[in-house]
Design a protein around this motif. Sequence first.
Motif, mmCIF file in Angstrom:
data_model
loop_
_atom_site.group_PDB
_atom_site.id
_atom_site.type_symbol
_atom_site.label_atom_id
_atom_site.label_comp_id
_atom_site.label_asym_id
_atom_site.label_seq_id
_atom_site.Cartn_x
_atom_site.Cartn_y
_atom_site.Cartn_z
ATOM 1 N N HIS A 174 80.694 2.362 -71.588
ATOM 2 C CA HIS A 174 79.318 2.396 -71.089
ATOM 3 C C HIS A 174 78.566 3.548 -71.753
ATOM 4 C CE1 HIS A 174 79.685 -0.714 -68.045
ATOM 5 N NE2 HIS A 174 80.848 -0.191 -67.696
ATOM 6 N N VAL A 175 77.351 3.285 -72.177
ATOM 7 C CA VAL A 175 76.549 4.316 -72.844
ATOM 8 C C VAL A 175 75.205 4.546 -72.167
ATOM 9 C CG1 VAL A 175 77.602 3.950 -75.106
ATOM 10 C CG2 VAL A 175 75.588 2.615 -74.457
ATOM 11 N N ARG A 176 74.939 3.849 -71.069
ATOM 12 C CA ARG A 176 73.688 4.052 -70.332
ATOM 13 C C ARG A 176 73.992 4.260 -68.857
ATOM 14 N NH1 ARG A 176 68.822 -0.223 -70.849
ATOM 15 N NH2 ARG A 176 70.184 -1.414 -69.461
ATOM 16 N N GLY A 177 73.201 5.100 -68.214
ATOM 17 C CA GLY A 177 73.465 5.468 -66.836
ATOM 18 C C GLY A 177 74.280 6.755 -66.805
ATOM 19 N N VAL A 178 75.141 6.887 -65.818
ATOM 20 C CA VAL A 178 76.012 8.069 -65.710
ATOM 21 C C VAL A 178 77.289 7.786 -66.491
ATOM 22 C CG1 VAL A 178 77.262 9.605 -64.153
ATOM 23 C CG2 VAL A 178 75.053 8.633 -63.468
ATOM 24 N N VAL A 179 77.469 8.505 -67.585
ATOM 25 C CA VAL A 179 78.621 8.301 -68.462
ATOM 26 C C VAL A 179 79.566 9.477 -68.295
ATOM 27 C CG1 VAL A 179 79.383 7.954 -70.841
ATOM 28 C CG2 VAL A 179 77.157 7.071 -70.102
ATOM 29 N N LYS A 180 80.782 9.196 -67.828
ATOM 30 C CA LYS A 180 81.780 10.243 -67.658
ATOM 31 C C LYS A 180 82.416 10.581 -68.997
ATOM 32 C CE LYS A 180 82.912 9.026 -62.883
ATOM 33 N NZ LYS A 180 83.995 8.647 -61.933
ATOM 34 N N LEU A 181 82.470 11.868 -69.297
ATOM 35 C CA LEU A 181 83.034 12.328 -70.556
ATOM 36 C C LEU A 181 84.343 13.062 -70.312
ATOM 37 C CD1 LEU A 181 79.809 13.782 -72.225
ATOM 38 C CD2 LEU A 181 80.811 11.515 -72.548
ATOM 39 N N PRO A 182 85.370 12.815 -71.119
ATOM 40 C CA PRO A 182 86.622 13.549 -70.948
ATOM 41 C C PRO A 182 86.441 15.020 -71.300
ATOM 42 C CG PRO A 182 86.661 12.238 -72.954
ATOM 43 C CD PRO A 182 85.412 11.841 -72.216
ATOM 44 N N LYS A 183 87.147 15.879 -70.578
ATOM 45 C CA LYS A 183 87.109 17.316 -70.812
ATOM 46 C C LYS A 183 85.700 17.898 -70.644
ATOM 47 C CE LYS A 183 90.974 17.110 -74.055
ATOM 48 N NZ LYS A 183 91.454 17.443 -75.430
ATOM 49 N N ASP A 184 84.903 17.265 -69.796
ATOM 50 C CA ASP A 184 83.536 17.743 -69.576
ATOM 51 C C ASP A 184 83.266 17.700 -68.079
ATOM 52 O OD1 ASP A 184 80.738 18.177 -69.478
ATOM 53 O OD2 ASP A 184 80.600 17.531 -71.558
ATOM 54 N N THR A 186 80.322 18.192 -66.485
ATOM 55 C CA THR A 186 79.068 17.523 -66.162
ATOM 56 C C THR A 186 78.984 16.173 -66.873
ATOM 57 O OG1 THR A 186 77.983 19.677 -65.991
ATOM 58 C CG2 THR A 186 76.569 17.731 -66.170
ATOM 59 N N PRO A 187 78.847 15.072 -66.130
ATOM 60 C CA PRO A 187 78.717 13.757 -66.767
ATOM 61 C C PRO A 187 77.426 13.672 -67.583
ATOM 62 C CG PRO A 187 79.243 13.554 -64.444
ATOM 63 C CD PRO A 187 78.856 14.978 -64.672
ATOM 64 N N LEU A 188 77.413 12.789 -68.554
ATOM 65 C CA LEU A 188 76.228 12.557 -69.367
ATOM 66 C C LEU A 188 75.357 11.508 -68.690
ATOM 67 C CD1 LEU A 188 74.641 12.822 -72.092
ATOM 68 C CD2 LEU A 188 76.092 10.985 -72.954
ATOM 69 N N VAL A 189 74.069 11.785 -68.585
ATOM 70 C CA VAL A 189 73.133 10.824 -67.997
ATOM 71 C C VAL A 189 72.228 10.306 -69.109
ATOM 72 C CG1 VAL A 189 71.313 10.439 -66.311
ATOM 73 C CG2 VAL A 189 73.195 12.004 -65.780
ATOM 74 N N ALA A 190 72.362 9.033 -69.435
ATOM 75 C CA ALA A 190 71.564 8.413 -70.492
ATOM 76 C C ALA A 190 70.661 7.352 -69.879
ATOM 77 C CB ALA A 190 72.477 7.777 -71.548
ATOM 78 N N THR A 191 69.365 7.435 -70.154
ATOM 79 C CA THR A 191 68.405 6.500 -69.557
ATOM 80 C C THR A 191 67.846 5.496 -70.563
ATOM 81 O OG1 THR A 191 66.603 8.074 -69.958
ATOM 82 C CG2 THR A 191 67.723 8.201 -67.830
ATOM 83 N N THR A 192 68.087 5.703 -71.861
ATOM 84 C CA THR A 192 67.552 4.796 -72.876
ATOM 85 C C THR A 192 68.631 3.852 -73.388
ATOM 86 O OG1 THR A 192 67.969 6.485 -74.567
ATOM 87 C CG2 THR A 192 65.765 6.391 -73.626
ATOM 88 N N SER A 193 68.203 2.734 -73.953
ATOM 89 C CA SER A 193 69.137 1.716 -74.444
ATOM 90 C C SER A 193 69.746 2.120 -75.789
ATOM 91 C CB SER A 193 68.408 0.380 -74.593
ATOM 92 O OG SER A 193 67.896 -0.061 -73.363
ATOM 93 N N LEU A 194 70.903 1.565 -76.074
ATOM 94 C CA LEU A 194 71.576 1.818 -77.347
ATOM 95 C C LEU A 194 70.805 1.181 -78.490
ATOM 96 C CD1 LEU A 194 75.285 1.822 -78.163
ATOM 97 C CD2 LEU A 194 73.851 0.220 -79.416
ATOM 98 N N SER A 195 70.754 1.860 -79.635
ATOM 99 C CA SER A 195 70.062 1.310 -80.804
ATOM 100 C C SER A 195 70.951 1.200 -82.024
ATOM 101 C CB SER A 195 68.847 2.191 -81.154
ATOM 102 O OG SER A 195 69.244 3.527 -81.411
#
Length: 212
Positions: A174-184, A186-195
């Motif tokens: 998953h690359v949009r919304g709340v994206v959990k990252l290993p060894k991190d 704070t999760p990544l929050v992405a609001t735009t679509s993949l290009s």
Amino acid sequence: EDAVACVFVQAEKAKKTVSLSRRVVLEGLRGLYAMVSFPRSTATLACCRDGLAFFDVADLLLVTTGPDLQTVAVQRLPSTACHEGPVRAMGTAQAKPLVVACSSHDDKQRINVWDWRVRGLIATSLDDDETLCQKTLASLDVHPTGHEVLAGFQDAVCLYHVSDKNLVLAQSFHVRGVVKLPKDVTPLVATTSLSLVKYSRTGSRFAAVTGR
């Protein structure tokens, strides 16, 4: 109208200036939106709305120099008929002569993998692939070895293995919304679509770009 290719030459190497050498009509090629050249080869892939075709860069250099339009023939992939609609995205492998492209027709998407040297179809996506049926594809790339295909959708990246005649879904990210990252923490929050999705030169990593 048929597509027109412009050939430029470097006039003075020190000043890095270029000038128009010739203009060539690519006969029978319409709706062109992308061209890709292959390493250690003069073959160039031309992607148009109704399929894929090849021409040799050396053929462009053989025509007479000048601003007047001249014509060069292109070779279409015989397997282009496997595409049921306009080509949406494409990618090429670095170490193998492979091309991957996706078309859409009547809300159905299909990914095909070709060997451009023999002009033959290697593998195709399964008809019951739920991701291709439900989501819109935005970008494609092939692993340099040709064993994997990356398919980028608006909110996810799918990794396919190139098996015998079929593309098999191996993993999705998953690359949009709340994206959990290993060894991190704070999760990544992405609001735009993949290009765009793209493998590194060695294929050990890949990047997924969101936004424009």
